[in-house]
Design an enzyme around this catalytic site. Structure first.
Site, PDB file in Angstrom:
ATOM      1  N   GLY A  62       0.779  -1.231   0.000  1.00  0.00           N
ATOM      2  CA  GLY A  62       0.000   0.000   0.000  1.00  0.00           C
ATOM      3  C   GLY A  62       0.809   1.279   0.000  1.00  0.00           C
TER       4      GLY A  62
ATOM      5  CG  HIS B 192       1.465  -1.201 -15.795  1.00  0.00           C
ATOM      6  ND1 HIS B 192       1.206  -2.491 -15.387  1.00  0.00           N
ATOM      7  CD2 HIS B 192       2.408  -1.281 -16.764  1.00  0.00           C
ATOM      8  CE1 HIS B 192       1.963  -3.316 -16.088  1.00  0.00           C
ATOM      9  NE2 HIS B 192       2.704  -2.615 -16.931  1.00  0.00           N
TER      10      HIS B 192
ATOM     11  CG  LEU C  37     -11.018  -5.400 -11.088  1.00  0.00           C
ATOM     12  CD1 LEU C  37     -10.970  -3.894 -10.909  1.00  0.00           C
ATOM     13  CD2 LEU C  37     -11.817  -6.079  -9.961  1.00  0.00           C
TER      14      LEU C  37
ATOM     15  CG  LEU D 159      -3.867  -6.550 -17.946  1.00  0.00           C
ATOM     16  CD1 LEU D 159      -4.628  -6.329 -16.653  1.00  0.00           C
ATOM     17  CD2 LEU D 159      -3.096  -7.861 -17.925  1.00  0.00           C
ATOM     18  CG  ASP D 160      -1.588  -3.602 -17.342  1.00  0.00           C
ATOM     19  OD1 ASP D 160      -0.893  -4.640 -17.256  1.00  0.00           O
ATOM     20  OD2 ASP D 160      -2.225  -3.117 -16.399  1.00  0.00           O
TER      21      ASP D 160
ATOM     22  NE  ARG E 287      -6.937 -11.481  -7.021  1.00  0.00           N
ATOM     23  CZ  ARG E 287      -5.743 -12.081  -6.945  1.00  0.00           C
ATOM     24  NH1 ARG E 287      -4.755 -11.473  -6.375  1.00  0.00           N
ATOM     25  NH2 ARG E 287      -5.544 -13.256  -7.444  1.00  0.00           N
TER      26      ARG E 287
HETATM   27  C1  GRF Z   1       4.462  -1.848  -6.994  1.00  0.00           C
HETATM   28  O1  GRF Z   1       5.371  -2.690  -7.674  1.00  0.00           O
HETATM   29  C2  GRF Z   1       3.841  -0.911  -7.959  1.00  0.00           C
HETATM   30  O2  GRF Z   1       4.688  -0.723  -9.067  1.00  0.00           O
HETATM   31  C3  GRF Z   1       2.585  -1.589  -8.400  1.00  0.00           C
HETATM   32  O3  GRF Z   1       2.180  -2.415  -7.322  1.00  0.00           O
HETATM   33  C4  GRF Z   1       3.323  -2.727  -6.509  1.00  0.00           C
HETATM   34  C5  GRF Z   1       3.049  -2.528  -5.057  1.00  0.00           C
HETATM   35  O4  GRF Z   1       2.651  -1.221  -4.841  1.00  0.00           O
HETATM   36  N1  GRF Z   1       1.600  -0.608  -8.710  1.00  0.00           N
HETATM   37  P1  GRF Z   1       2.140  -0.724  -3.382  1.00  0.00           P
HETATM   38  O5  GRF Z   1       3.394  -0.537  -2.531  1.00  0.00           O
HETATM   39  O6  GRF Z   1       1.267  -1.821  -2.804  1.00  0.00           O
HETATM   40  O7  GRF Z   1       1.437   0.556  -3.649  1.00  0.00           O
END
Ligand code: GRF
Length: 193
Positions: free
Chosen positions: A11, A108, A92, A143-144, A90
């Protein structure tokens, strides 16, 4: 504007977003929703005074519809205007995304459209990229691949490992995501920021 943040892990992006929503920022966090009761971000959200909910993906193993119904019920209660996926791991369904399309953002860790999917840092290194970075985009069914709202670039250094490159990118994520969210919440996001 009310912002719900979905997390699966540490997080750190959620923390950056929550800490940015102060003063005359047009948005405030209304919920942090974790899909894992052990997510490190849960304690951080609580410490920041943000309401937390957990929809444990393991309670719905093999039942994506049930999992997403639980997510939607939990979100419904919090009444967000914007959803931020932040380290949410996940995929979605199109049905879920359609309900939130245009109001759901994701970060991303690559310069999309390069390196969609996982293990982006290792892939960037393996490809010999001179630069790498992160992208905030609207979530669509592909996706992405949604419209890009902002990107941040970092150099790839000769001595980089996955870990050093990931750390350099993550620091930029913590800068980019809050900046894009503020513009988006003010209704000023059109293209790549
Ligand atoms: C990180 O690798 C980030 O690049 C991706 O999710 C991973 C964990 O992010 N978005 P966070 O520390 O849980 O925000």
């Amino acid at each position: 504007r009310r912002v719900a943040i979905l997390i699966s892990g540490s997080g750190s992006n959620m923390v950056a977003l929550v800490e940015s929503m102060t003063g005359d920022h047009p948005a405030r966090p209304c919920l942090v929703l974790a899909d894992d009761p052990h997510a490190g971000g849960i304690a951080k959200a609580r410490a920041l005074g943000v309401p937390v909910a957990v929809v444990d993906r393991r309670d719905h193993a093999g039942d994506r519809a049930g999992f997403e119904a639980a997510l939607l019920d939990t979100l419904e209660a919090a009444q967000p205007d914007i959803i931020c996926l932040a380290g949410f791991m996940r995929i979605l369904s199109p049905g879920f995304i359609r309900q939130w399309e245009g109001r759901m953002l994701n970060i991303h860790p690559s310069l999309l459209p390069k390196f969609r999917g996982l293990d982006t840092h290792a892939r960037a290194l393996a490809a010999g990229e001179a630069e790498h970075g992160c992208t905030v985009h609207l979530v669509t069914e592909d996706l992405d691949a949604g419209p890009v709202l902002g990107q941040a670039r970092v150099p790839v250094l000769a001595e980089d490992t996955d870990a050093t490159l990931a750390a350099r990118v993550l620091a930029q994520e913590h800068r980019l995501y809050p900046a894009v969210l503020e513009r988006f919440a003010r209704g000023r996001c059109t293209g790549p920021g």
